[in-house]
Design a protein around this motif. Sequence first.
Motif, mmCIF file in Angstrom:
data_model
loop_
_atom_site.group_PDB
_atom_site.id
_atom_site.type_symbol
_atom_site.label_atom_id
_atom_site.label_comp_id
_atom_site.label_asym_id
_atom_site.label_seq_id
_atom_site.Cartn_x
_atom_site.Cartn_y
_atom_site.Cartn_z
ATOM 1 N N GLY A 461 0.791 -1.238 0.000
ATOM 2 C CA GLY A 461 0.000 0.000 0.000
ATOM 3 C C GLY A 461 0.814 1.274 0.000
ATOM 4 O O GLY A 461 0.266 2.360 0.234
ATOM 5 N N LYS A 462 2.107 1.192 -0.296
ATOM 6 C CA LYS A 462 2.964 2.389 -0.250
ATOM 7 C C LYS A 462 2.490 3.534 -1.158
ATOM 8 O O LYS A 462 2.675 4.707 -0.797
ATOM 9 N N PRO A 463 1.876 3.256 -2.323
ATOM 10 C CA PRO A 463 1.384 4.383 -3.139
ATOM 11 C C PRO A 463 0.294 5.218 -2.457
ATOM 12 O O PRO A 463 -0.030 6.314 -2.920
ATOM 13 N N ALA A 464 -0.262 4.715 -1.349
ATOM 14 C CA ALA A 464 -1.275 5.484 -0.607
ATOM 15 C C ALA A 464 -0.646 6.355 0.469
ATOM 16 O O ALA A 464 -1.338 7.162 1.104
ATOM 17 N N PHE A 465 0.647 6.206 0.674
ATOM 18 C CA PHE A 465 1.317 6.943 1.759
ATOM 19 C C PHE A 465 1.324 8.444 1.476
ATOM 20 O O PHE A 465 1.542 8.897 0.360
ATOM 21 N N THR A 466 1.078 9.222 2.528
ATOM 22 C CA THR A 466 1.141 10.680 2.449
ATOM 23 C C THR A 466 1.906 11.207 3.648
ATOM 24 O O THR A 466 1.863 10.613 4.734
ATOM 25 N N SER A 467 2.575 12.301 3.463
ATOM 26 C CA SER A 467 3.340 12.909 4.555
ATOM 27 C C SER A 467 2.450 13.731 5.495
ATOM 28 O O SER A 467 2.903 14.188 6.542
ATOM 29 N N LEU A 468 1.188 13.907 5.146
ATOM 30 C CA LEU A 468 0.291 14.738 5.948
ATOM 31 C C LEU A 468 -0.202 14.036 7.203
ATOM 32 O O LEU A 468 -0.477 14.681 8.219
ATOM 33 N N PHE A 469 -0.323 12.712 7.149
ATOM 34 C CA PHE A 469 -0.841 11.946 8.280
ATOM 35 C C PHE A 469 -0.548 10.473 8.029
ATOM 36 O O PHE A 469 -0.207 10.080 6.908
ATOM 37 N N LEU A 470 -0.712 9.658 9.051
ATOM 38 C CA LEU A 470 -0.565 8.211 8.906
ATOM 39 C C LEU A 470 -1.920 7.584 8.595
ATOM 40 O O LEU A 470 -2.946 8.016 9.122
ATOM 41 N N SER A 471 -1.901 6.557 7.744
ATOM 42 C CA SER A 471 -3.143 5.875 7.392
ATOM 43 C C SER A 471 -2.909 4.374 7.349
ATOM 44 O O SER A 471 -1.768 3.901 7.327
ATOM 45 N N CYS A 472 -3.998 3.630 7.332
ATOM 46 C CA CYS A 472 -3.965 2.169 7.251
ATOM 47 C C CYS A 472 -4.671 1.739 5.973
ATOM 48 O O CYS A 472 -5.585 2.434 5.502
ATOM 49 N N GLY A 473 -4.273 0.596 5.412
ATOM 50 C CA GLY A 473 -4.957 0.171 4.196
ATOM 51 C C GLY A 473 -4.558 -1.204 3.721
ATOM 52 O O GLY A 473 -3.664 -1.850 4.273
ATOM 53 N N LYS A 474 -5.236 -1.636 2.665
ATOM 54 C CA LYS A 474 -4.976 -2.952 2.075
ATOM 55 C C LYS A 474 -5.306 -2.914 0.591
ATOM 56 O O LYS A 474 -6.304 -2.330 0.170
ATOM 57 N N THR A 475 -4.451 -3.572 -0.189
ATOM 58 C CA THR A 475 -4.640 -3.666 -1.641
ATOM 59 C C THR A 475 -5.257 -5.015 -2.004
ATOM 60 O O THR A 475 -5.251 -5.959 -1.210
ATOM 61 N N ALA A 476 -5.770 -5.092 -3.239
ATOM 62 C CA ALA A 476 -6.237 -6.379 -3.779
ATOM 63 C C ALA A 476 -6.288 -6.300 -5.289
ATOM 64 O O ALA A 476 -6.545 -5.236 -5.873
#
Length: 541
Positions: A461-476
């Motif tokens: 999920g690294k393409p969802a990473f942003t420097s503005l805040f931390l987030s959680c996620g999952k790809t499929a």
Amino acid sequence: MSTINIGDKMKKRIISLALVLFLIFSSLSFRIYLLSVKNIYSVSTTNTLKTNTIALSRGNVYDRNLKRITNSKEKYIACIKPTAKSFVEIERLLNKTQVETELKKGHLVTVTVPDADYFKESNDILTLTTFERYEGNLLSHILGYCKANKGEYGIEKYYDSILTKASGSISLKYHCDALGRVLNGEPTEVYNDNYNNASGVVLTIDKDIQKILENALINHNIEVGCGVVLDVETSDILACASLPVIDRTNLEETLKNENSPFINRAFSGYSVGSVFKIVTAASALENGASDLIYECNGSIKKSDNTFNCNKKDGHGEMDLKSALTYSCNPYFIELSCNVGGEKLLKTAQSLGFNSPTNFGNGYFTDKGNLPEREELNSSASIGNLGFGQGSLLATPLQIANCYATVANGGNYNEPSLIKGFVDEDEKLTSSNKKTSKRVLKTETCNILKEYLLNVVTTGTGKPAFTSLFLSCGKTATAESGQYDKNGVEISHSWYVGFFPYENPQYVICIMKENGVSGSSDCAPVFKEVAEDIYIHNRMQS
């Protein structure tokens, strides 16, 4: 003695009688002619009061903040009387010739103009302010559309009785003759019959977030797919978009579109793939089977079926955290077999899978599909379910709500679309009364949140990473079981996540039909939507 000629006398009498009859018939004919002319004149000058309906309205639809979704955009209609002054004024119109033709017939003409001051207000041209029902194609699948002021799809259809009850019109009343020609010098009256009544339906949708979602899907070229944004605490639907949109201005062409725009993909069942692994992980944690250490060599065999990993050479030694981070299929196949099909099904059912969402008034989503217990009669069938394949189907809304349950600590809420109703004074009566139920332990959810954070920071999920805040996620990237004309199986790309990590507020689910991967297709969309919501909220505070 004189002789009388009887024949001559008879002739004279006949002539006299004929003359009398001629005069009588001539008189009658003349009277009939006069009556006829008089009636024609009377008909042509009959003063008739005519009503011309300029615009229709029905109850309004609002977002959660009582911003209007319908009737939010003004539309200006000029009503032009056939006078010498009008012929001078219409020189500016692009469709001047058409308007001029109707004016020459003595008819009153209505035409849309760009603003209220386009024509100077006078007795000859009256400009009325009306409202466009829709703001382009915004919220086309949720809001729906009407035909002849009757709801045919979406909220317009399922809440038609409420919206119709608040219907109204704005009309012109003016005098004309029997041929429809306007009688100049007579007054023109504007008649407002409950037009633009404020009563209506209030959605859980946030109009600003809806626009953010729709723009992001377009920006990332999601031609066929959808997106959903949920409120973590309540599972209220804050935004929901499906592509292609329904073009309300051309429903016939929309119907011909081979990509089926009339399907609301956010509420339809799909193969989901690896985004379902969160369910398998939750079930393992809840049932004491989460300590599995597994050596992935690129494939796994179950019941004479071989399942391949997304990494051809294998991931090596995997635990639950690393397997979720890098989406290792063999690990989750083995894990699901350790958990067992019955326990896995129970966890999935508690998270809302295999159940439709009810929005009221007969408005339901698809329920998706969970395999029956009897179907999970082999390690291969259980393994298929464990990594989100096989006969499993789920809607993007169900997937989003599953992650919302994890994000809020294990409390399950059924998703909501209707917040309530407003009266003509815009007083809100809430209908959104629901109770939460705990389906997962808080400890389970905290562990899953930590693992899903790792997916974004170091995993798929690294393409969802942003420097503005931390987030959680999952790809499929889910195999659909459908094939294109070249015999290649069609896959659907997914990304679902929530933010901010410390105190989750929003869940975002993105799905693209016939995609390449969740990482490349959908994670960047999540990032844009999340960042734009974050910036929007900062600007509002």
